[in-house]
Design a protein around this motif. Structure first.
Motif, PDB file in Angstrom:
ATOM      1  N   SER A  24     -58.980  13.563  18.882  1.00 26.07           N
ATOM      2  CA  SER A  24     -58.365  12.264  19.058  1.00 26.07           C
ATOM      3  C   SER A  24     -58.731  11.662  20.404  1.00 26.07           C
ATOM      4  CB  SER A  24     -56.841  12.380  18.958  1.00 26.07           C
ATOM      5  OG  SER A  24     -56.239  11.118  19.173  1.00 26.07           O
ATOM      6  N   THR A  25     -58.996  10.351  20.403  1.00 25.88           N
ATOM      7  CA  THR A  25     -59.259   9.629  21.646  1.00 25.88           C
ATOM      8  C   THR A  25     -58.078   8.743  22.027  1.00 25.88           C
ATOM      9  OG1 THR A  25     -60.337   7.837  20.417  1.00 25.88           O
ATOM     10  CG2 THR A  25     -61.746   9.622  21.219  1.00 25.88           C
ATOM     11  N   ARG A  26     -57.002   8.821  21.264  1.00 21.98           N
ATOM     12  CA  ARG A  26     -55.824   8.002  21.557  1.00 21.98           C
ATOM     13  C   ARG A  26     -54.974   8.651  22.654  1.00 21.98           C
ATOM     14  NH1 ARG A  26     -53.851   4.155  17.806  1.00 21.98           N
ATOM     15  NH2 ARG A  26     -55.322   3.710  16.136  1.00 21.98           N
ATOM     16  N   PRO A  27     -54.361   7.824  23.524  1.00 23.82           N
ATOM     17  CA  PRO A  27     -53.430   8.371  24.514  1.00 23.82           C
ATOM     18  C   PRO A  27     -52.268   9.086  23.831  1.00 23.82           C
ATOM     19  CG  PRO A  27     -54.013   6.096  25.040  1.00 23.82           C
ATOM     20  CD  PRO A  27     -54.548   6.372  23.668  1.00 23.82           C
ATOM     21  N   VAL A  28     -51.696  10.045  24.508  1.00 21.32           N
ATOM     22  CA  VAL A  28     -50.614  10.835  23.937  1.00 21.32           C
ATOM     23  C   VAL A  28     -49.463   9.959  23.475  1.00 21.32           C
ATOM     24  CG1 VAL A  28     -48.837  12.555  24.479  1.00 21.32           C
ATOM     25  CG2 VAL A  28     -51.188  12.930  25.206  1.00 21.32           C
ATOM     26  N   ASP A  29     -49.155   8.907  24.252  1.00 30.12           N
ATOM     27  CA  ASP A  29     -47.995   8.072  23.935  1.00 30.12           C
ATOM     28  C   ASP A  29     -48.346   6.853  23.089  1.00 30.12           C
ATOM     29  OD1 ASP A  29     -49.409   6.749  25.871  1.00 30.12           O
ATOM     30  OD2 ASP A  29     -47.700   6.369  27.191  1.00 30.12           O
ATOM     31  N   ASP A  30     -49.558   6.787  22.546  1.00 25.10           N
ATOM     32  CA  ASP A  30     -49.948   5.686  21.669  1.00 25.10           C
ATOM     33  C   ASP A  30     -49.095   5.727  20.407  1.00 25.10           C
ATOM     34  OD1 ASP A  30     -51.182   3.871  19.975  1.00 25.10           O
ATOM     35  OD2 ASP A  30     -53.215   4.515  20.470  1.00 25.10           O
ATOM     36  N   GLU A  31     -48.437   4.606  20.080  1.00 26.64           N
ATOM     37  CA  GLU A  31     -47.540   4.561  18.926  1.00 26.64           C
ATOM     38  C   GLU A  31     -48.281   4.479  17.593  1.00 26.64           C
ATOM     39  OE1 GLU A  31     -44.162   4.806  18.577  1.00 26.64           O
ATOM     40  OE2 GLU A  31     -44.224   5.458  20.653  1.00 26.64           O
ATOM     41  N   GLY A  32     -49.577   4.198  17.626  1.00 25.70           N
ATOM     42  CA  GLY A  32     -50.331   4.079  16.397  1.00 25.70           C
ATOM     43  C   GLY A  32     -50.956   5.390  15.973  1.00 25.70           C
ATOM     44  N   ALA A  33     -51.814   5.310  14.966  1.00 26.52           N
ATOM     45  CA  ALA A  33     -52.585   6.444  14.474  1.00 26.52           C
ATOM     46  C   ALA A  33     -53.763   5.876  13.696  1.00 26.52           C
ATOM     47  CB  ALA A  33     -51.745   7.355  13.590  1.00 26.52           C
ATOM     48  N   ILE A  37     -33.598  10.339  14.830  1.00 25.08           N
ATOM     49  CA  ILE A  37     -34.952  10.587  14.353  1.00 25.08           C
ATOM     50  C   ILE A  37     -35.594  11.680  15.189  1.00 25.08           C
ATOM     51  CG2 ILE A  37     -37.255   9.618  14.035  1.00 25.08           C
ATOM     52  CD1 ILE A  37     -36.045   6.962  13.415  1.00 25.08           C
ATOM     53  N   ALA A  38     -36.011  12.748  14.515  1.00 23.26           N
ATOM     54  CA  ALA A  38     -36.746  13.820  15.176  1.00 23.26           C
ATOM     55  C   ALA A  38     -38.220  13.446  15.161  1.00 23.26           C
ATOM     56  CB  ALA A  38     -36.527  15.141  14.439  1.00 23.26           C
ATOM     57  N   LYS A  39     -38.842  13.447  16.330  1.00 18.37           N
ATOM     58  CA  LYS A  39     -40.233  13.022  16.454  1.00 18.37           C
ATOM     59  C   LYS A  39     -41.090  14.152  16.997  1.00 18.37           C
ATOM     60  CE  LYS A  39     -39.222   8.175  17.529  1.00 18.37           C
ATOM     61  NZ  LYS A  39     -39.517   7.074  18.473  1.00 18.37           N
ATOM     62  N   ALA A  40     -42.237  14.346  16.370  1.00 19.54           N
ATOM     63  CA  ALA A  40     -43.265  15.222  16.918  1.00 19.54           C
ATOM     64  C   ALA A  40     -44.539  14.395  17.013  1.00 19.54           C
ATOM     65  CB  ALA A  40     -43.480  16.445  16.026  1.00 19.54           C
ATOM     66  N   GLY A  41     -45.097  14.291  18.210  1.00 19.98           N
ATOM     67  CA  GLY A  41     -46.299  13.494  18.424  1.00 19.98           C
ATOM     68  C   GLY A  41     -47.466  14.339  18.879  1.00 19.98           C
ATOM     69  N   ARG A  42     -48.412  13.710  19.521  1.00 20.18           N
ATOM     70  CA  ARG A  42     -49.638  14.396  19.927  1.00 20.18           C
ATOM     71  C   ARG A  42     -49.375  15.507  20.934  1.00 20.18           C
ATOM     72  NH1 ARG A  42     -50.597   8.973  19.559  1.00 20.18           N
ATOM     73  NH2 ARG A  42     -52.029   8.412  17.855  1.00 20.18           N
ATOM     74  N   GLU A  43     -48.323  15.317  21.752  1.00 18.71           N
ATOM     75  CA  GLU A  43     -48.031  16.341  22.748  1.00 18.71           C
ATOM     76  C   GLU A  43     -47.630  17.669  22.109  1.00 18.71           C
ATOM     77  OE1 GLU A  43     -44.159  14.547  21.638  1.00 18.71           O
ATOM     78  OE2 GLU A  43     -46.183  13.801  22.053  1.00 18.71           O
ATOM     79  N   VAL A  44     -47.192  17.627  20.852  1.00 20.74           N
ATOM     80  CA  VAL A  44     -46.823  18.832  20.105  1.00 20.74           C
ATOM     81  C   VAL A  44     -47.881  19.180  19.061  1.00 20.74           C
ATOM     82  CG1 VAL A  44     -45.138  19.839  18.503  1.00 20.74           C
ATOM     83  CG2 VAL A  44     -44.354  18.466  20.449  1.00 20.74           C
ATOM     84  N   LEU A  45     -48.251  18.196  18.238  1.00 15.86           N
ATOM     85  CA  LEU A  45     -49.113  18.460  17.085  1.00 15.86           C
ATOM     86  C   LEU A  45     -50.588  18.601  17.455  1.00 15.86           C
ATOM     87  CD1 LEU A  45     -47.414  15.941  14.642  1.00 15.86           C
ATOM     88  CD2 LEU A  45     -47.021  18.405  14.804  1.00 15.86           C
ATOM     89  N   LEU A  46     -50.971  18.039  18.597  1.00 20.60           N
ATOM     90  CA  LEU A  46     -52.346  18.201  19.091  1.00 20.60           C
ATOM     91  C   LEU A  46     -52.339  18.852  20.466  1.00 20.60           C
ATOM     92  CD1 LEU A  46     -53.919  14.753  18.054  1.00 20.60           C
ATOM     93  CD2 LEU A  46     -54.029  16.931  16.835  1.00 20.60           C
TER      94      LEU A  46
END
Length: 218
Positions: A74-83, A129-138
């Protein structure tokens, strides 16, 4: 990372309602964009069930709210809300106990699960809402949560996704279990986009050590 540790990260819940933005680059499949770009891009088929699952792992109910996949690495920032491929149209109130089918035209490559939102409720007033983002999944550049692959000109089915209640409210990837069911599924997709060449469609499930089991259609 162990499954239990992953669930613990996903379940670090802040109990407050959260808005979810949309920035997806992939496009819903249409006759027009398939005829124009179908040879150089890939088609991804999947289904998602958005209804609440009641009495879920100690909660009154839980509901899948968002799935996001990034081209990997991924080249997206960790906090990027998109995908790069984003599914976020879960109904807020009225839900139906069924799988909704999706087809996307995407850039070819490997995609990794990068965002996961699950709404959980202990009561009518205690909702979050439980959220898992790039900081966890990547984490550390590893796509350990799961991936799928699609090539230029390919049509790929990656599975049916729904909430799971085994240990904590989580994600699970299901699948069509026989050739007849798969052919019926493809026929439904072709009704929506008659130009889609389903004769070349591949049964290629999203692979994950956490969110689904391996299966090959024979």
């Amino acid at each position: 990372m162990s499954l239990k540790h992953l669930f613990r990260l996903i379940s670090a819940i802040s109990f407050s309602l959260t808005s979810i933005g949309t920035m997806a680059q992939s496009l819903p499949l249409t006759s027009e964009n398939y005829m124009q770009d179908g040879a150089k891009k890939g088609v991804v088929l999947l289904s998602v069930r958005w209804d609440r699952k009641w009495k879920c792992a100690g909660f009154e109910n839980a509901q899948l709210r968002l799935l996001g996949f990034d081209l990997f690495p991924s080249t997206r920032p960790v906090d990027d809300e998109g995908a790069d491929l984003l599914l976020d149209d879960a109904p807020l109130l009225l839900t139906k106990p069924r799988f909704d089918d999706y087809a996307f035209l995407v850039e070819p490559g490997q995609y990794a699960l990068s965002k996961l939102h699950i709404k959980v409720a202990r009561s009518v007033r205690d909702v979050g809402i439980a959220k898992a983002g790039r900081e966890v999944l990547l984490k550390e550049g590893s796509a350990f949560a799961g991936t799928f692959n699609v090539g230029a000109g390919e049509v790929v089915y990656i599975g049916h996704f729904y909430i799971d209640c085994a240990e904590e409210p989580g994600l699970w990837r299901y699948y069509l279990k026989d050739r007849e069911s798969f052919n019926e599924y493809l026929a439904d997709q072709k009704k929506k986009v008659p130009e889609l060449d389903t004769s070349k469609a591949s049964f290629r499930l999203f692979k994950s050590s956490f969110f689904g089991k391996d299966f090959e259609l024979r």
